[in-house]
Design a protein around this motif. Structure first.
Motif, PDB file in Angstrom:
ATOM      1  N   LYS A  71       0.828  -1.206   0.000  1.00  0.00           N
ATOM      2  CA  LYS A  71       0.000   0.000   0.000  1.00  0.00           C
ATOM      3  C   LYS A  71       0.860   1.252   0.000  1.00  0.00           C
ATOM      4  O   LYS A  71       1.808   1.370   0.757  1.00  0.00           O
ATOM      5  N   GLY A  72       0.498   2.182  -0.868  1.00  0.00           N
ATOM      6  CA  GLY A  72       1.187   3.453  -0.922  1.00  0.00           C
ATOM      7  C   GLY A  72       2.570   3.389  -1.548  1.00  0.00           C
ATOM      8  O   GLY A  72       3.346   4.316  -1.441  1.00  0.00           O
ATOM      9  N   ARG A  73       2.886   2.308  -2.207  1.00  0.00           N
ATOM     10  CA  ARG A  73       4.209   2.118  -2.791  1.00  0.00           C
ATOM     11  C   ARG A  73       4.023   1.716  -4.254  1.00  0.00           C
ATOM     12  O   ARG A  73       3.028   1.119  -4.615  1.00  0.00           O
ATOM     13  N   ALA A  74       4.979   2.064  -5.093  1.00  0.00           N
ATOM     14  CA  ALA A  74       4.949   1.638  -6.485  1.00  0.00           C
ATOM     15  C   ALA A  74       4.976   0.111  -6.527  1.00  0.00           C
ATOM     16  O   ALA A  74       5.646  -0.526  -5.720  1.00  0.00           O
ATOM     17  N   THR A  75       4.204  -0.458  -7.433  1.00  0.00           N
ATOM     18  CA  THR A  75       4.123  -1.911  -7.537  1.00  0.00           C
ATOM     19  C   THR A  75       4.394  -2.364  -8.962  1.00  0.00           C
ATOM     20  O   THR A  75       4.296  -1.579  -9.905  1.00  0.00           O
ATOM     21  N   VAL A  76       4.715  -3.629  -9.087  1.00  0.00           N
ATOM     22  CA  VAL A  76       4.904  -4.251 -10.390  1.00  0.00           C
ATOM     23  C   VAL A  76       4.435  -5.701 -10.283  1.00  0.00           C
ATOM     24  O   VAL A  76       4.664  -6.353  -9.270  1.00  0.00           O
ATOM     25  N   ARG A  77       3.730  -6.153 -11.291  1.00  0.00           N
ATOM     26  CA  ARG A  77       3.339  -7.557 -11.328  1.00  0.00           C
ATOM     27  C   ARG A  77       4.568  -8.395 -11.655  1.00  0.00           C
ATOM     28  O   ARG A  77       5.418  -7.981 -12.446  1.00  0.00           O
ATOM     29  N   ALA A  78       4.667  -9.560 -11.070  1.00  0.00           N
ATOM     30  CA  ALA A  78       5.803 -10.442 -11.339  1.00  0.00           C
ATOM     31  C   ALA A  78       5.909 -10.729 -12.829  1.00  0.00           C
ATOM     32  O   ALA A  78       7.004 -10.769 -13.389  1.00  0.00           O
ATOM     33  N   ALA A  79       4.781 -10.897 -13.493  1.00  0.00           N
ATOM     34  CA  ALA A  79       4.790 -11.205 -14.927  1.00  0.00           C
ATOM     35  C   ALA A  79       5.351 -10.051 -15.757  1.00  0.00           C
ATOM     36  O   ALA A  79       5.792 -10.267 -16.894  1.00  0.00           O
ATOM     37  N   ALA A  80       5.358  -8.832 -15.216  1.00  0.00           N
ATOM     38  CA  ALA A  80       5.867  -7.669 -15.947  1.00  0.00           C
ATOM     39  C   ALA A  80       7.353  -7.428 -15.711  1.00  0.00           C
ATOM     40  O   ALA A  80       7.943  -6.557 -16.340  1.00  0.00           O
ATOM     41  N   LEU A  81       7.966  -8.202 -14.809  1.00  0.00           N
ATOM     42  CA  LEU A  81       9.403  -8.056 -14.549  1.00  0.00           C
ATOM     43  C   LEU A  81      10.214  -8.610 -15.716  1.00  0.00           C
ATOM     44  O   LEU A  81       9.725  -9.457 -16.473  1.00  0.00           O
ATOM     45  N   PRO A  82      11.471  -8.195 -15.850  1.00  0.00           N
ATOM     46  CA  PRO A  82      12.335  -8.792 -16.866  1.00  0.00           C
ATOM     47  C   PRO A  82      12.464 -10.298 -16.631  1.00  0.00           C
ATOM     48  O   PRO A  82      12.334 -10.773 -15.499  1.00  0.00           O
ATOM     49  N   GLN A  83      12.698 -11.045 -17.684  1.00  0.00           N
ATOM     50  CA  GLN A  83      12.804 -12.506 -17.583  1.00  0.00           C
ATOM     51  C   GLN A  83      13.831 -12.929 -16.527  1.00  0.00           C
ATOM     52  O   GLN A  83      13.610 -13.873 -15.786  1.00  0.00           O
TER      53      GLN A  83
END
Length: 163
Positions: A71-83
């Motif tokens: 919460k309140g922090r930038a997030t990224v989906r694991a699937a969107a991370l570099p390989q």
């Protein structure tokens, strides 16, 4: 000592299994990949700071709040991370083996970019950067509460990884 003759790799696997079991029991989830995928968040003025709480679809499809540590922090989906980062996540789930001897060591959080916790709470893992001769700047940092964070600028900024 009871574990004196047990290989270290087996102890790590057993530790990961016990940790996973504890997290499953505490969080009520059904496995390592049970966390829902996240929706995209917007950030303010390129700072990487999240502009609000991200809605995360639940298993039923209804939106729920992001995990407390996200919460309140930038997030990224694991699937969107570099390989390479996804490969490291898979190794963490398996308990290794890791490419670098520093992988799995305590991350001190001296930059205070992550929520404050006692020393030993966070551990870091190298995410190989193509073309770099050394470890590069990319890392995955894990927390004992089951959280995952990704940095591609050597700890200056982090995104909470939603799995």
């Amino acid at each position: 000592m009871i574990f004196r003759n047990v290989p270290r790799s087996l102890l790590r696997v057993l530790g990961a299994v016990f940790l996973c079991a504890a997290l499953v029991g505490a969080a009520g989830c059904s496995g390592k990949n049970s966390a829902p995928a996240a929706t995209t968040t917007s950030t303010s003025a390129g700072t990487g700071a999240s502009t609000g709480v991200e809605a995360v679809p639940s298993r039923s499809g209804a939106p729920t709040a992001a995990p407390g540590w996200a919460k309140g922090r930038a997030t990224v989906r694991a699937a969107a991370l570099p390989q390479q980062a996804r490969d490291v996540l898979a190794l963490i789930d398996k308990g290794g083996p890791y490419q670098y001897r520093q992988d799995g060591t305590v991350f001190g959080n001296f930059e205070k970019a992550l929520p404050q916790q006692k020393r030993g709470y966070y551990h870091e893992f190298t995410v190989k950067t193509p073309g770099e001769r050394d470890r590069g700047a990319r890392r995955i940092v894990t927390g004992q509460g089951g959280e995952f964070f990704y940095t591609d600028d050597h700890y200056e900024t982090f995104k909470a990884v939603l799995r």
